[in-house]
Scaffold this motif. Structure first.
Motif: not given
Length: 1631
Positions: A63-67, A94-105, A107-117
């Motif tokens: 999560t910290m690396i993704l942030r 890939s990071e966002m969907t690596r696991v099906k279960d929700l790991v919010c911090d 997956q949210q960090a990965a999602s934020n990367v996609l939104v920034a790009v």
């Protein structure tokens, strides 16, 4: 190499991301971001590879690396190419969907990367995201969340994709079974709808302006169908809220016909959520959006839903607002917005629903409805215009509600109505009346703010808002002027509106002034057409009466007077000009005072004067009679406010006094007597004042009316014309009598003096005498007060001297009966005071009282007042005031009696009456008696007339009675006693023939001594008594001495010990001053005093006896000395006293001191004990003879009179006692005395400690004090030197402080003292050598050695001690040699080589394992460097710099600090001569100095600041020197990072070639033992790299630095790890 090195740095940082400390993790992320700032692509690629390579890395670190990646992407999105963007997108996906279960911090960090790009590469992001958003398969939660966030962040980029997204999403909605997924879809639909609406609202900026709302209508409706018909029914609250949030913006995109079709279901569905959710903000917000959408399409079905809508919305508005819940407040705003929408489209239905709700009894319902009504009045003004009558009529019941919340809401509604013209309608008057009624609510003393859970606001909140509303409506709403004027005048006179008078008056003043500006016609009130308005008389009476309590009700006095002034034309046409002058004066008086400082009596007199002036200006009997009639009518209105009613009575008396119609006056006075509430004390007083004031103009009519009233049936309690009194009880009749008696008193007091004598006995006192037999306390007071007033009136008459008062004795006897009936030990009523005051006036009238009657009067009055017990602490001030007034009355009475017999015999009679009270064991009785005595004596003195020179035969007796009281335990008694003695001395002078205005210099000294009697210190007190006795001795006639002494001897047994001591002091003083007359008695007196020395228990008697023994000892010196020498240790208190007595004779003192010095030095100071000889622990016992001599010296030197002898033997005493102190450090008492001291514990045999060192220190202090060196003792005491002298650890510093004090304050003594000390430097005792060396070394620190020409001899003496076997002596020698820099800087050059040689020798001292000699040498060199010759210094400069360098990193703080500070001084002396030679040393020391700025010890950091400031010029660059000067000033806070950054920037700019050397030195400190220094080293490295040019990269070993930093990342200190990570981020500069 660049890319691999950036990758390596990134990898090192990425590996450190797993640090356990949050601060380090944050710094690592920051370093990654810093690398990314310089090389975004490489860092992103490194992060990408690291994450791919470490698939098992825990998700918090991922999560910290993704942030960090998000931060880099957001900052450099424009710098990324498509390949890099595609890689980042793929990784994030890939990071966002690596696991099906929700790991919010994560997956949210990965999602934020996609939104920034996606802000730049929306197509690539959508390509990747849509690949995981395929038809037929339910996508990952964060895929949907990412789409929603993309829509919010990139509206113009996303809307073109929405058609395809929606078509894919719609089938998925049915597949979503989990609430979490459904929430994500709802959130996406909400953002999609909001983005679409924003896109459509800004088509002029959109990339595709052809997009239309109907493009999305079908898909949105399909989604709406699922959300509303299926998901909204969920049991999960979170999902329902998500659905309703989406439905709001979606409703704007629905086809019009579909929206119309769905409204019958949609609105009830949304409304139903109110019952299911506590937090309803989102429901209300969505409902508002739906209503706006419905209104925008002109919905016809909305009408059918109105009832349900209004009911639900009304229920929401009735929810109580919690101030701690912002969502509830926001919900109310949304609900009110809904009401606004409905008010604009269906005003009739809305009011039909709301207005009946105002009739509900429920508080919340009514308050909520009122809030809606107010909101609608303001927000839908045009729609409500025709509804005004209905809204006004609906307010009938709310106006009657007593609930404070409802009241406040009603006031707010009325405020809104006023602004929109409602109050101009019929029924508006009731609203105005309501506002005024709320203004009249009583204010709280301390308003309590309602808590968050409170249901009711404070009552004063309603009042405050009402006052503000009334004033604002009056002053800012122009259309309200004709509504409020003159209507508001109706509220002035009713009592129930009293609380609102201030705001009413202020509003009326403003309205009247506005009317007056329009014109006189508009301003004048038409009373005929306004029958409800109060008359001018009623307004005048009301405003004048309430002005008597001017600060009540927020300052209603000033407000009432201003209104009265403004209304002058409506009151009477003649008053304008006069009131323009008089009213401002009254207002100015109020402004000058506060409620606490205003005199109520003075203020009422001013108002009555204003009334009299007004009546004189009007001068119309009809108008005056009408005014008096109105005043009488208003009297019952003030039954609840006695003070104001009392004032109104005075106004009535004033008005009747101005009336010319006697019939009207008699009629009003009769009515007042009949209708008064006689049981109320204040009303009786007020009515009596009224009669008194009226009597000034109508004396005969007033007396006649009182006479008629006395004959009426009131007092016979039978039926008659006064039927109102027929059932009165006996008690009520007594109250009526009290009123009548008071009336007579006030009539006597206020009637014209020329008329009162003829009436006082025949008409006034005759009627008063009828009621003296009463037992009623109130009637008693009235009788006494009336007698007092009548007597005072007689005395103040011009014919009082010829008036013969026949019933005087009878009246005095009656007053005494009243006084004796009072309880003797308490004072609760003013009966005593007023009775004595009456007697005071009576006594002065003829005929005189008989002696027996006069004596009984004095005894009775004294006993009734003197024995009264004082009130306990904390009693109310009223009781204290009553007591003081009673005492003043007693003083006046006794003075009046004394005035009848102004002879010594008459004075003696008075004092005899007071004598038992003067000697009373009770303090309060003594102070009262002395106060009365002083008053009588002063009066006697002021009125003394001596026709022949006669003796004042009782002077001695009187002075003997009063003078010991100068030391009474009570300060007030002491003051009064001095006043008595002072008066007696002047009486004696008067009898000797001196004039009354003669001022005797001796007697006048008594007044100055009074200050000493205030002081509680017994020494000051008895010294003052002694001075008083001296003054008495100078002015006492010889024949009075014996009687005075006999009287004083009697006082020795006084129960007050202070007075007994004062008698002793005065006896001794008289014996000394006038002893020649009693010479033959001296042997006998001395004999008695000697016996007292052994027997006396009282301390003051003991002291007196000791003083007398001194007189004897001064004549028999040899015998006294012999007996003292036979004493033993420890000295008892008598022996100590007599030792000190010996010091009173200077010649004897010199002999004794010389003998004691010889005894002290004859024997060794201590003996080693057997325990010391057998072990290493110290064990020394003091020898007896030197110890005894030391104790004796202390006692002798303690006497002030030993000064001359001390001056003669000063150097011998000083040296001997100083060395005695040093050789008794840690020395114990002899064993025999140890046992004796233990036996004497608790017996107080030895008043002083026998501890040897303390005895010596005490003796040394006493010697200095007697030698005139109090300032030395005081200075050493302030610096703690005496305490240091007593301890082994602090002895040396104590000696230094003593020497410094001697140099500053006792310079002339030093040559002989130094000579005495030099002789001891060869002592066999090391501690004595240390002591003498320390003393002499400190002398060189003072300029006094030059003044006394001691420098050369001191230098030679100290230089000779350089090879002493003691390291302490060698160290002190260096300190002394360095001290020459302070005392004689001009002599340093002459002795430069010698001084430098000594200091360098100290640096090289190998026999000192603790380097203390070297430390002293460095400190000394720092002081000497600037003063020696440059040629002497050049040869040793480099040697010193190299020699001190190892101390920079010493473990000892002192060595680090001294060496660094010396390095700074070396730099300073190099300026302008040897910079080139020293530059190498500066460069070598630069890194240690910079890093030790973070040293944990403040002295070291201060030394570094100093050294760096002086190094700057030697670096030969002004900018660098300026930075050092700016940041490193003493006392200024240092931002280390900012300073280091600025320094490294300049170093790398001017000295780029030093990079390698500085970096290498920094690496050495990576292993420092101090954490802060270890953290500063990588900081320095980082800043050097940051500011170095890339071409200088070869100067540093990047691999070595990186490896070292990598090791620091494993340091145990988090701060060090964080700084290492930060520096790694900066190494990208050389990549």
């Amino acid at each position: 190499m660049a890319e691999p090195y950036v990758k390596k740095l990134s990898t090192v940082l990425l590996e450190a991301i797993t640090d356990k400390d949050p601060l380090v993790q944050e710094q690592v992320c920051g370093a990654l971001c810093a690398l990314g700032e310089a090389r975004p692509a490489e860092v992103l690629r490194a992060c990408e590879e690291y994450l791919w390579q470490h698939e098992k890395l825990a998700h918090p670190y991922r999560t910290m690396i993704l942030r960090a990646m998000e931060t880099v992407v957001s900052s450099h999105i424009s710098d990324l190419d498509k390949d890099m963007a595609r890689a980042v997108i793929f990784l994030a996906s890939s990071e966002m969907t690596r696991v099906k279960d929700l790991v919010c911090d994560w997956q949210q960090a990965a999602s934020n990367v996609l939104v920034a790009v996606g802000k730049q590469f929306i197509g690539l992001v959508m390509e990747e995201v849509l690949s995981k958003f395929q038809p037929g398969a339910l996508p990952h939660y964060f895929v949907v969340q990412t789409l929603a966030n993309l829509a919010a962040s990139n509206v113009f980029g996303m809307v073109p994709f929405l058609t395809s997204i929606l078509s894919t999403m719609l089938p998925m909605l049915g597949m979503a079974k989990h609430d979490t997924m459904r929430v994500a879809f709802c959130c996406a639909l909400q953002h999609f709808s909001e983005s679409t609406l924003e896109y459509l609202a800004n088509l002029d900026q959109a990339p595709d302006p052809t997009v239309r709302k109907d493009t999305f209508a079908t898909d949105i409706f399909s989604a709406y169908d699922i959300l509303f018909n299926h998901w909204l029914q969920s049991r999960e609250a979170k999902l329902r809220l998500a659905v309703v949030e989406a439905l709001g913006p979606m409703s704007h995109l629905l086809p019009s016909e579909k929206l119309e079709e769905q409204l019958p279901k949609l609105l009830p569905g949304v409304l139903a959520l109110y019952r299911k959710h506590a937090e309803t903000f989102h429901v209300s917000k969505s409902l508002g959006q739906i209503l706006e959408a419905a209104v925008s399409v002109g919905s016809r079905t909305l009408e059918a839903q109105l009832d349900a809508l209004l009911a639900a919305l009304h229920a929401q508005i009735c929810v109580p607002v919690e101030s701690s819940s912002p969502l509830v407040v926001s919900n109310r705003k949304e609900v009110l917005r809904c009401f606004t929408v409905l008010a604009c489209c269906s005003p009739d239905r809305l009011l039909a629903f709301l207005l009946p709700k105002l009739d509900a009894n429920n508080e919340r319902t009514r308050v909520g409805t009122l809030q809606v009504v107010r909101h609608v009045i303001n927000s839908a003004a045009s729609q409500m215009e025709v509804k005004k009558p209905f809204i006004l009529s609906s307010m009938r019941l709310p106006l009657l509600d007593t609930n404070s919340k409802v009241k406040r809401a009603v006031v707010q509604v009325i405020s809104a109505m006023a602004h929109h013209g409602y109050l101009e309608q019929p029924g508006g008057e009731a609203m105005v009346a309501y506002i005024v009624q709320q203004c009249a609510l009583p204010p709280e003393a301390e308003p309590q703010k309602p808590g968050p859970d409170s249901e009711d606001p404070a009552t004063d909140s309603v009042r405050d808002v009402s006052i503000s509303t009334l004033y604002l409506v009056s002053t800012t709403v122009d259309r309200m002027s004709h509504v409020l004027w003159p209507h508001l005048l109706e509220f002035l006179t009713p009592v129930r509106f009293t609380g609102a008078l201030t705001p009413l008056c202020r509003s009326l003043v403003h309205l009247a002034q506005k009317r007056e500006e329009v014109g006189a016609d508009a301003f004048l009130i038409q009373y005929d057409s306004n029958v409800t308005l109060p008359s001018p008389y009623a307004i005048t009476t009301r405003l004048l009466t309430v002005s008597s309590n001017p600060y009540l009700g927020d300052g209603r006095g000033a407000a009432s007077l201003r209104l009265l002034s403004v209304l002058h034309r409506n009151i009477h046409p003649l008053l304008g000009q006069r009131w323009a002058t008089t009213v401002p004066l009254l207002l100015e008086h109020l402004d000058e005072h506060t409620e606490e400082t205003l005199s109520q009596k003075e203020w009422e007199e001013r108002l009555l004067a204003f009334l009299r002036d007004t009546l004189a200006v009007v001068s119309d009997n009809t108008w005056i009679c009408q005014l008096s009639l109105e005043m009488c009518r208003q009297l019952p209105c003030y039954n609840g406010t006695p003070q104001e009613k009392n004032f109104l009575y005075k106004c009535i008396g004033t008005t009747l006094g101005a009336a010319s119609s006697k019939e009207v006056v008699r009629k009003h006075l009769q009515e007042l007597l009949e209708t008064a509430r006689h049981q109320e004390e204040a009303e009786r007083e007020g009515l009596a004042c009224c009669f008194g004031i009226c009597a000034t103009s109508h004396l005969d009519d007033v007396l006649a009316q009182l006479e008629d009233f006395m004959r009426s049936d009131v007092f016979r309690r039978s039926t008659g014309i006064f039927n109102i009194f027929k059932d009165r009880s006996e008690n009520e009749v007594e109250k009526v009598k009290s009123t009548l008696i008071l009336c007579y008193g006030h009539v006597a007091a206020r009637a014209p003096r020329e008329l009162v004598l003829a009436k006082v006995e025949s008409d006034i006192l005759r009627n008063i005498f009828q009621y003296f037999s009463t037992k009623d306390p109130a009637l008693k007071l009235c009788l006494i007060q009336s007698v007092c007033m009548a007597s005072q009136a007689i005395c103040s008459s011009a014919q009082a001297g010829s008036f013969h008062f026949l019933r005087k004795a009878e009246l005095v006897a009656q007053m005494m009966e009243f006084i004796k009936a009072e309880p003797p030990d308490s004072l609760r009523t003013p009966i005593r005071k007023k009775a004595m005051l009456a007697c005071t006036y009576l006594v002065s009238l003829e005929p005189a009282l008989e002696e027996r009657v006069q004596a009984d009067l004095i005894r009775g009055c004294l006993h009734s007042v003197m024995a009264v017990l004082p009130e306990p602490e904390g009693e109310e001030d009223r009781q204290e005031s009553l007591y003081l007034d009673t005492m003043h009355a007693l003083e006046d009475l006794l003075t009046s009696l004394l005035r009848r017999n102004m002879t010594p015999q008459g004075l003696q009679i008075m004092v005899e009456h007071l004598s038992p009270w003067i000697r009373s064991p009770r303090g309060h009785e003594r102070v009262r008696a002395l106060g009365l005595s002083a008053c009588l004596l002063q009066h006697f003195l002021e009125h003394l007339h001596v026709s022949a020179l006669v003796p004042f035969h009782n002077l001695g007796l009187l002075i003997g009675l009063f003078s010991p009281r100068c030391a009474d335990l009570w300060p007030a008694t002491r003051q009064e006693a001095v006043s008595c003695v002072y008066a007696l001395l002047y009486l004696q002078l008067g009898y000797e023939g001196f004039s009354r205005d003669y001022r005797d210099d001796v007697a006048e000294q008594l007044l100055a001594l009074k200050e000493g009697l205030v002081h509680p210190d017994p020494a000051i007190l008895f010294h003052t008594c002694h001075s008083i006795a001296q003054i008495i001795a100078k002015r006492l006639p010889p024949e009075q001495l014996i009687s005075l002494l006999l009287t004083l001897f009697e006082s020795l047994g006084d129960p007050d010990k202070n007075c007994s001591r004062a008698a002793t002091v005065m006896v001794n003083c008289l014996l000394r001053e006038r002893g020649s007359m009693l010479q033959e008695k001296v042997p006998e007196i001395v004999s008695v005093l000697r016996s007292k020395l052994q027997e006396a228990r009282e301390e003051h008697v003991l002291q007196a006896a000791q003083h007398s023994v001194y007189l004897l000892a001064s004549q028999h010196c040899a015998a006294v000395v012999s007996s003292l020498l036979g004493g033993s240790l420890p000295f008892d208190s008598h022996t100590c006293t007599l030792w000190r007595a010996l010091a009173l004779e200077p010649s004897l003192t010199t002999q004794v001191l010389g003998l004691l010095l010889e005894k002290m030095s004859r024997d060794v100071p201590f003996k080693e004990t057997r325990a010391f000889l057998l072990s290493s622990s110290p064990g020394r016992e003091a020898t007896l003879l030197p110890l005894a001599a030391t104790c004796a010296l202390h006692e002798v030197l303690s006497a002030l009179e030993s000064g001359p002898a001390v001056l003669e033997l000063y150097p011998q005493l000083f040296a001997a006692l100083l060395l005695r102190v040093s050789c008794t450090l840690g020395v114990l008492l002899p064993r025999s005395l140890q046992a004796k001291e233990r036996r004497s514990v608790g017996s107080a045999v030895a008043p002083r400690s026998l501890e040897p060192c303390s005895c010596a220190v005490d003796a040394l202090q006493a010697m200095l004090l007697r030698g005139g060196n109090e300032d030395v003792v005081r200075r050493v005491e302030l610096e703690g030197g005496w305490q240091l002298l007593r301890t082994s650890a602090g002895h040396e510093e104590g000696v230094t402080r003593l020497a410094s004090a001697m140099a500053k304050c006792a310079g002339p003594r030093l040559p002989l003292v130094m000579k005495a000390l030099v002789c001891t430097q060869s002592s066999v005792y090391e501690i004595q050598r240390v002591t003498s060396t320390a003393f002499l070394a400190e002398l060189l620190n003072s300029n006094v050695v030059n003044d006394l020409m001691l420098l050369e001899s001191l230098l030679d003496n100290l230089a000779a001690r350089q090879k002493d076997t003691s390291a302490s002596v060698r160290r002190l020698v260096l300190r002394g040699l360095a001290n020459i820099a302070s005392s004689s800087p001009e002599k340093v050059q002459a002795h430069g080589p010698q001084l430098l040689t000594a200091m360098i020798g100290g640096l090289d001292d190998r026999d000192d394992p603790h380097s203390l000699v070297a430390l002293e040498a460095m400190v000394g060199l720092a002081r000497l460097l600037e003063l020696v010759k440059r040629q002497d210094l050049r040869s040793v400069l480099l040697h010193v710099a190299i020699r001190i360098r190892p101390f920079f990193d010493s473990e000892k703080t002192e060595l680090r600090s001294a060496s660094i500070r010396l390095f700074g001084h070396l730099n300073q002396v190099c300026h302008g001569g040897c910079e080139d030679v020293f530059l190498e040393q500066v460069v070598a020391g630069l890194v240690p100095l910079l890093l030790h700025l973070q040293d944990p010890q403040a002295p070291v950091t201060n030394a570094c600041r100093f050294a760096l400031r002086l190094c700057g010029p030697n670096l030969q660059h002004e900018e660098l020197a300026a930075v050092f000067q700016k940041h490193l000033q003493e006392g200024r806070g240092l931002h280390f990072g900012e300073f280091l950054n600025a320094t490294c920037k300049l170093l790398m700019y001017h000295f780029p070639e030093l990079l390698g050397r500085l970096a290498a030195t920094s690496l050495f400190y990576f292993k420092s033992s101090w954490e802060d220094v270890r953290a500063a080293a990588p900081m320095l490295m980082g800043f050097l790299v940051l500011h170095a040019e890339p071409e200088h990269q070869p100067l540093v070993d990047l691999e070595q630095i990186t490896a070292a930093l990598q090791l620091l990342l494993k340091d145990p200190a988090p701060l060090v790890r964080a700084k290492a990570a930060e520096t790694l981020g900066r190494l990208v500069k050389f990549a």
